[in-house]
Design an enzyme around this catalytic site. Sequence first.
Site, mmCIF file in Angstrom:
data_model
loop_
_atom_site.group_PDB
_atom_site.id
_atom_site.type_symbol
_atom_site.label_atom_id
_atom_site.label_comp_id
_atom_site.label_asym_id
_atom_site.label_seq_id
_atom_site.Cartn_x
_atom_site.Cartn_y
_atom_site.Cartn_z
ATOM 1 N N LYS A 1 -73.737 -43.183 40.923
ATOM 2 C CA LYS A 1 -73.575 -43.356 42.644
ATOM 3 C C LYS A 1 -72.256 -42.096 42.449
ATOM 4 O O LYS A 1 -71.421 -42.186 43.663
ATOM 5 C CB LYS A 1 -73.043 -44.540 43.463
ATOM 6 C CG LYS A 1 -74.094 -45.543 43.191
ATOM 7 C CD LYS A 1 -73.568 -46.964 44.004
ATOM 8 C CE LYS A 1 -74.335 -47.922 43.089
ATOM 9 N NZ LYS A 1 -73.696 -49.412 43.341
ATOM 10 N N HIS B 1 -67.498 -37.467 16.816
ATOM 11 C CA HIS B 1 -68.396 -38.766 16.638
ATOM 12 C C HIS B 1 -67.950 -39.124 15.337
ATOM 13 O O HIS B 1 -67.956 -39.153 14.210
ATOM 14 C CB HIS B 1 -69.582 -38.070 16.379
ATOM 15 C CG HIS B 1 -70.670 -38.997 16.282
ATOM 16 N ND1 HIS B 1 -69.914 -40.874 16.121
ATOM 17 C CD2 HIS B 1 -71.918 -39.220 16.427
ATOM 18 C CE1 HIS B 1 -71.214 -41.138 17.010
ATOM 19 N NE2 HIS B 1 -72.742 -40.266 16.498
ATOM 20 N N ARG C 1 -78.837 -45.712 16.630
ATOM 21 C CA ARG C 1 -77.668 -45.940 15.598
ATOM 22 C C ARG C 1 -76.352 -46.767 15.996
ATOM 23 O O ARG C 1 -75.674 -47.914 16.037
ATOM 24 C CB ARG C 1 -77.358 -45.317 14.417
ATOM 25 C CG ARG C 1 -78.280 -45.405 13.278
ATOM 26 C CD ARG C 1 -78.907 -43.653 12.763
ATOM 27 N NE ARG C 1 -79.604 -43.389 14.109
ATOM 28 C CZ ARG C 1 -80.825 -43.199 14.711
ATOM 29 N NH1 ARG C 1 -81.808 -43.946 12.875
ATOM 30 N NH2 ARG C 1 -80.886 -42.480 15.072
ATOM 31 N N THR C 2 -75.621 -46.380 16.984
ATOM 32 C CA THR C 2 -73.950 -46.084 17.115
ATOM 33 C C THR C 2 -74.278 -47.359 17.851
ATOM 34 O O THR C 2 -73.422 -48.123 17.749
ATOM 35 C CB THR C 2 -73.818 -45.068 17.579
ATOM 36 O OG1 THR C 2 -74.451 -43.462 17.426
ATOM 37 C CG2 THR C 2 -72.421 -44.963 18.023
ATOM 38 N N ARG D 1 -70.114 -43.609 24.743
ATOM 39 C CA ARG D 1 -70.617 -42.366 24.439
ATOM 40 C C ARG D 1 -71.249 -41.796 25.538
ATOM 41 O O ARG D 1 -71.417 -42.290 26.400
ATOM 42 C CB ARG D 1 -72.388 -42.605 23.546
ATOM 43 C CG ARG D 1 -72.640 -40.931 23.503
ATOM 44 C CD ARG D 1 -74.308 -41.597 22.895
ATOM 45 N NE ARG D 1 -74.138 -41.129 21.022
ATOM 46 C CZ ARG D 1 -74.517 -41.630 20.072
ATOM 47 N NH1 ARG D 1 -76.102 -41.453 20.763
ATOM 48 N NH2 ARG D 1 -74.224 -41.635 18.908
HETATM 49 N N1 CP Z 1 -76.163 -40.723 14.565
HETATM 50 C C1 CP Z 1 -76.152 -41.206 15.184
HETATM 51 O O1 CP Z 1 -75.534 -41.365 16.498
HETATM 52 O O2 CP Z 1 -76.974 -41.482 16.166
HETATM 53 P P1 CP Z 1 -77.465 -42.067 17.071
HETATM 54 O O3 CP Z 1 -77.699 -40.990 18.188
HETATM 55 O O4 CP Z 1 -78.904 -42.588 16.798
HETATM 56 O O5 CP Z 1 -77.075 -43.421 17.495
#
Ligand code: CP
Length: 362
Positions: free
Chosen positions: A80, A129, A51-52, A101
């Site tokens: 590396k 998040h 999603r993100t 991320r």
């Molecule tokens: N909700 C969420 O962060 O989903 P993903 O891990 O698929 O990005």
Amino acid sequence: MKSVVDILDLSVKEIDELLDTALDIIDHPAKYAEICRGKKLATLFFEPSTRTRLSFEAAMYELGGNVIGFSSASSTSASKGESVADTAKVISCYADIIAMRHPKEGAPFVAAKNASIPVINAGDGGHHHPTQTLADLLTIKREKGQFSGLTVGFCGDLKFGRTVHSLITALCRYENINFVMISPDELKLPGYVKNEIPQGRGFTYTETTDLEAVMPTLDILYMTRVQQERFTDIDEYLRLRDAYILNPEKLVTAKKDMIILHPLPRVNEISVAVDADPRACYFKQVQNGKYMRMALILKLLNDAKGGKAEDKEQEGTYLYDFKCDNPRCITTTEQELRQVFRVVSPENRICRCIYCDTKKRY
Ligand code: CP
């Protein structure tokens, strides 16, 4: 350069403006279709995501911009040994904005300190998040019309659930909210998040292990996945993973206008039979995430264009003689980072790691 690492990097006014922009994007998509022409978003995903990452990419394309990036660390020079700081400096030469991320808590904070372009935290370990929180807030606004005066139940893995931590932090800036935390004892909300909940302004806080007992009281039920990837003991994960499974029978006593949220992915904590219930809003949440990420990209690019200054360092007393003992902290893998703790409670001699927020007595 303004970045968003923690939801608190956005004021309530800025969040309100983002919500308004997202609602305008929903109503008038054509108005925004070329607005980022010539701009590039870099999606730096050192950890899996559906999603993100894809909603960031869809968001940038729907704004008329382009996307570069990667979806795993193994194909990059991080494998590396390249540091997060160097990666951020390098990507600043190629792109206009970063979404990152990373499994290590504090990695996007390090990136933001070293990049010359805005950095958005797309999830760091079990820590923050913020863009999931923006998706959650837009869903609550569209479904419930307000943030105050609600009873909000969080259920499942409240210890490692970074989306829970960020949403609680965001909701604490409103008023009259009853938080109901439903989890096994082993997965209770960490103290550093619980301590943020105000003692006044109409906030209440309850902890329970019994979902069915509190179900009739809830306006929002926020389900979460037990996060296997955060456990060091697999047997503990196996023992806890099925602690709560929401099914139509358990919803019989719920309010008719309660909404069910989940940041997804789900494993089996919400049975597929619940999807047909009109109270199930988790796929709407996914859609809302794209609109809020569009609004955030636009805001940060506009702020950068206007030369908006970086947020000032937090004032306070800093200590440099301690080592962070959180195994998920970015300082455990990037040895050149200086250990820094900020004093948060001089009377109790408590300080907090500036990267991952782990508390320590000094
Ligand atoms: N909700 C969420 O962060 O989903 P993903 O891990 O698929 O990005």
